[in-house]
Design a protein around this motif. Structure first.
Motif, PDB file in Angstrom:
ATOM      1  N   THR A 227       0.817  -1.267   0.087  1.00  0.00           N
ATOM      2  CA  THR A 227      -0.112   0.067   0.150  1.00  0.00           C
ATOM      3  C   THR A 227       0.818   1.074  -0.058  1.00  0.00           C
ATOM      4  O   THR A 227       0.617   2.084  -0.836  1.00  0.00           O
ATOM      5  N   GLU A 228       1.908   0.988   0.895  1.00  0.00           N
ATOM      6  CA  GLU A 228       2.790   2.445   0.771  1.00  0.00           C
ATOM      7  C   GLU A 228       3.512   2.695  -0.564  1.00  0.00           C
ATOM      8  O   GLU A 228       3.597   3.828  -0.845  1.00  0.00           O
ATOM      9  N   LEU A 229       4.085   1.499  -1.075  1.00  0.00           N
ATOM     10  CA  LEU A 229       4.839   1.606  -2.431  1.00  0.00           C
ATOM     11  C   LEU A 229       3.721   2.285  -3.475  1.00  0.00           C
ATOM     12  O   LEU A 229       4.048   2.935  -4.160  1.00  0.00           O
ATOM     13  N   ARG A 230       2.378   1.796  -3.366  1.00  0.00           N
ATOM     14  CA  ARG A 230       1.500   2.355  -4.592  1.00  0.00           C
ATOM     15  C   ARG A 230       1.366   3.638  -4.313  1.00  0.00           C
ATOM     16  O   ARG A 230       1.225   4.441  -5.212  1.00  0.00           O
ATOM     17  N   ARG A 231       1.097   4.084  -2.740  1.00  0.00           N
ATOM     18  CA  ARG A 231       0.993   5.443  -2.731  1.00  0.00           C
ATOM     19  C   ARG A 231       2.336   6.500  -2.993  1.00  0.00           C
ATOM     20  O   ARG A 231       1.897   7.424  -3.666  1.00  0.00           O
TER      21      ARG A 231
ATOM     22  N   LYS B  94      14.648   6.624  -0.425  1.00  0.00           N
ATOM     23  CA  LYS B  94      14.719   5.034  -0.585  1.00  0.00           C
ATOM     24  C   LYS B  94      16.088   4.374  -0.359  1.00  0.00           C
ATOM     25  O   LYS B  94      16.106   3.417   0.179  1.00  0.00           O
ATOM     26  N   ALA B  95      17.011   5.201  -0.706  1.00  0.00           N
ATOM     27  CA  ALA B  95      18.647   4.707  -0.374  1.00  0.00           C
ATOM     28  C   ALA B  95      18.746   4.803   1.090  1.00  0.00           C
ATOM     29  O   ALA B  95      19.269   3.775   1.669  1.00  0.00           O
ATOM     30  N   ARG B  96      18.217   5.678   1.831  1.00  0.00           N
ATOM     31  CA  ARG B  96      18.354   6.027   3.355  1.00  0.00           C
ATOM     32  C   ARG B  96      17.381   4.573   3.970  1.00  0.00           C
ATOM     33  O   ARG B  96      17.903   4.211   5.138  1.00  0.00           O
ATOM     34  N   MET B  97      16.376   4.313   3.191  1.00  0.00           N
ATOM     35  CA  MET B  97      15.643   3.225   3.752  1.00  0.00           C
ATOM     36  C   MET B  97      16.280   1.810   3.710  1.00  0.00           C
ATOM     37  O   MET B  97      16.231   1.048   4.763  1.00  0.00           O
ATOM     38  N   GLU B  98      16.813   1.764   2.739  1.00  0.00           N
ATOM     39  CA  GLU B  98      17.610   0.474   2.495  1.00  0.00           C
ATOM     40  C   GLU B  98      18.749   0.298   3.720  1.00  0.00           C
ATOM     41  O   GLU B  98      19.046  -0.631   4.126  1.00  0.00           O
ATOM     42  N   GLN B  99      19.493   1.459   4.029  1.00  0.00           N
ATOM     43  CA  GLN B  99      20.400   1.280   5.037  1.00  0.00           C
ATOM     44  C   GLN B  99      19.706   1.453   6.559  1.00  0.00           C
ATOM     45  O   GLN B  99      20.439   1.385   7.315  1.00  0.00           O
ATOM     46  N   GLY B 100      18.476   1.309   6.507  1.00  0.00           N
ATOM     47  CA  GLY B 100      17.885   1.277   7.943  1.00  0.00           C
ATOM     48  C   GLY B 100      17.747   2.779   8.631  1.00  0.00           C
ATOM     49  O   GLY B 100      17.268   2.481   9.740  1.00  0.00           O
ATOM     50  N   ASP B 101      17.900   3.702   7.975  1.00  0.00           N
ATOM     51  CA  ASP B 101      17.993   5.005   8.440  1.00  0.00           C
ATOM     52  C   ASP B 101      16.338   5.636   8.558  1.00  0.00           C
ATOM     53  O   ASP B 101      16.158   6.556   9.211  1.00  0.00           O
ATOM     54  N   THR B 102      15.401   5.039   7.809  1.00  0.00           N
ATOM     55  CA  THR B 102      14.062   5.525   7.660  1.00  0.00           C
ATOM     56  C   THR B 102      13.236   4.330   7.448  1.00  0.00           C
ATOM     57  O   THR B 102      13.516   3.178   7.029  1.00  0.00           O
ATOM     58  N   ASN B 103      11.905   4.393   7.477  1.00  0.00           N
ATOM     59  CA  ASN B 103      11.065   3.469   7.026  1.00  0.00           C
ATOM     60  C   ASN B 103       9.878   3.688   5.900  1.00  0.00           C
ATOM     61  O   ASN B 103      10.048   5.072   5.574  1.00  0.00           O
ATOM     62  N   LEU B 104       9.188   2.860   5.268  1.00  0.00           N
ATOM     63  CA  LEU B 104       8.310   3.207   4.186  1.00  0.00           C
ATOM     64  C   LEU B 104       7.378   4.427   4.279  1.00  0.00           C
ATOM     65  O   LEU B 104       7.396   5.288   3.509  1.00  0.00           O
ATOM     66  N   ARG B 105       6.952   4.392   5.474  1.00  0.00           N
ATOM     67  CA  ARG B 105       5.875   5.415   5.870  1.00  0.00           C
ATOM     68  C   ARG B 105       6.467   6.719   6.033  1.00  0.00           C
ATOM     69  O   ARG B 105       5.725   7.774   5.332  1.00  0.00           O
TER      70      ARG B 105
END
Length: 318
Positions: A117-121, A146-157
């Motif tokens: 759902t988050e990816l679609r949004r 998204k690069a930061r998310m891959e490193q665990g620094d943030t989340n999809l929401r």
């Protein structure tokens, strides 16, 4: 048995129609496994919904199983179903999915569903810019997020919320090709959307770093407080021209709490209030977090060109 039904009662008639439709639908499958599963689903639906509802809905449910039959020769994993139908599509297939879950054929993952759902949004947000330059700026920023998310620094929401704020700023700025937001356009955005000041700071920092800008990332607290108050005033004035509906009173009080008492995001459903005059002005006594606050009613204002001035006056002289 009521007269006119000959030798068949109403329940038997609906069951006969259901069986007929189920038999016809089964012939449409190429996979014997899907056909057998659909027959099991039909019996499950009949026991859950009754003959009437089952007969009326079985053709609609057939479309879900037919799509599965055309794409796979057996029921795939939940992740595959989610990728094919989307979270919204699976919600529409509520009964088939409930049957597949209850019988253990499919294991639903709330985590996968939320991620999809988050990816679609996010994908929808990326399509919002109407010019290629704004689309490029937004795409660059989401790539960094998204690069930061891959490193665990943030989340999809958080990525989605940051992308939303960035898209709103770009829409407000209406940039020409190659142009970048200025402090003036940024302050204009802050003034119109003070609630997104925090969410848009990451995008401003990204623009400063990527494009060598020196934009102020956040307004000072006093400026922000004033911007919020001005926005709340504009919303109150706009409501004066509305035709009152059943929810008008509660919406008005929520906006009034924001303007007169700096109460942000009060819940309409949890409001406790009663009509009460104050210094001869009609209004409401509102209980909020163990405090008694007073908000003037919409009927206490002069309608027309002076509405904004009257609201401002009441704030200065509550």
């Amino acid at each position: 048995m009521p007269a006119g039904r000959k030798s068949e009662c109403e329940v038997c008639q609906w069951q006969s129609l259901f069986r007929k439709r189920l038999a016809i639908n089964v012939k449409g499958f190429s996979s014997e496994r899907i056909a057998g599963l659909f027959i099991q689903f039909g019996e499950w639906l009949l026991s859950r919904s009754g003959a009437n509802k089952a007969a009326l809905s079985i053709n609609g449910h057939y479309r879900f199983f037919r799509t599965v039959d055309a794409s796979w020769d057996a029921i795939p994993s939940y992740e595959q179903l989610l990728r094919h139908f989307g979270a919204a599509g699976l919600r529409k297939a509520e009964n088939p999915m409930r049957f597949l879950t209850e019988t253990g054929v499919v294991t639903v993952s709330a985590q996968l569903r939320d991620r999809h759902t988050e990816l679609r949004r996010i994908a929808e947000i990326l399509l919002e810019p109407t010019d290629s330059w704004s689309a490029q700026l937004l795409s660059e920023y989401v790539y960094v997020l998204k690069a930061r998310m891959e490193q665990g620094d943030t989340n999809l929401r958080s990525v989605r919320l940051a992308a939303r704020a960035a898209a709103n700023l770009l829409k407000s700025a209406q940039l020409k090709l190659g142009a970048l937001p200025t402090q003036k356009t940024l302050e204009s955005f802050w003034r119109r959307s003070p609630g997104q000041v925090a969410a848009v700071t990451g995008f401003i920092g990204h623009l400063n770093k990527r494009h060598g800008l020196e934009l102020q990332v956040k307004p000072d607290a006093r400026w922000l407080c004033q911007a919020r108050r001005q926005k709340a005033e504009r919303e109150l004035v706009a409501m004066l021209s509305e035709i009152a509906d059943d929810d008008f009173e509660r919406r008005w009080i929520v906006k009034g709490l924001a303007y007169f008492h700096d109460v942000a995001r009060a819940s309409r459903r949890k409001l406790v209030f009663q009509s009460q005059e104050y210094r001869g002005v009609a209004g409401y006594s509102v209980t909020y977090e163990e405090k008694i606050l007073w908000v003037p009613s919409a009927s206490s204002y002069q309608y027309g060109d002076h509405s904004s001035r009257v609201i401002s006056t009441l704030r200065r002289n509550p």
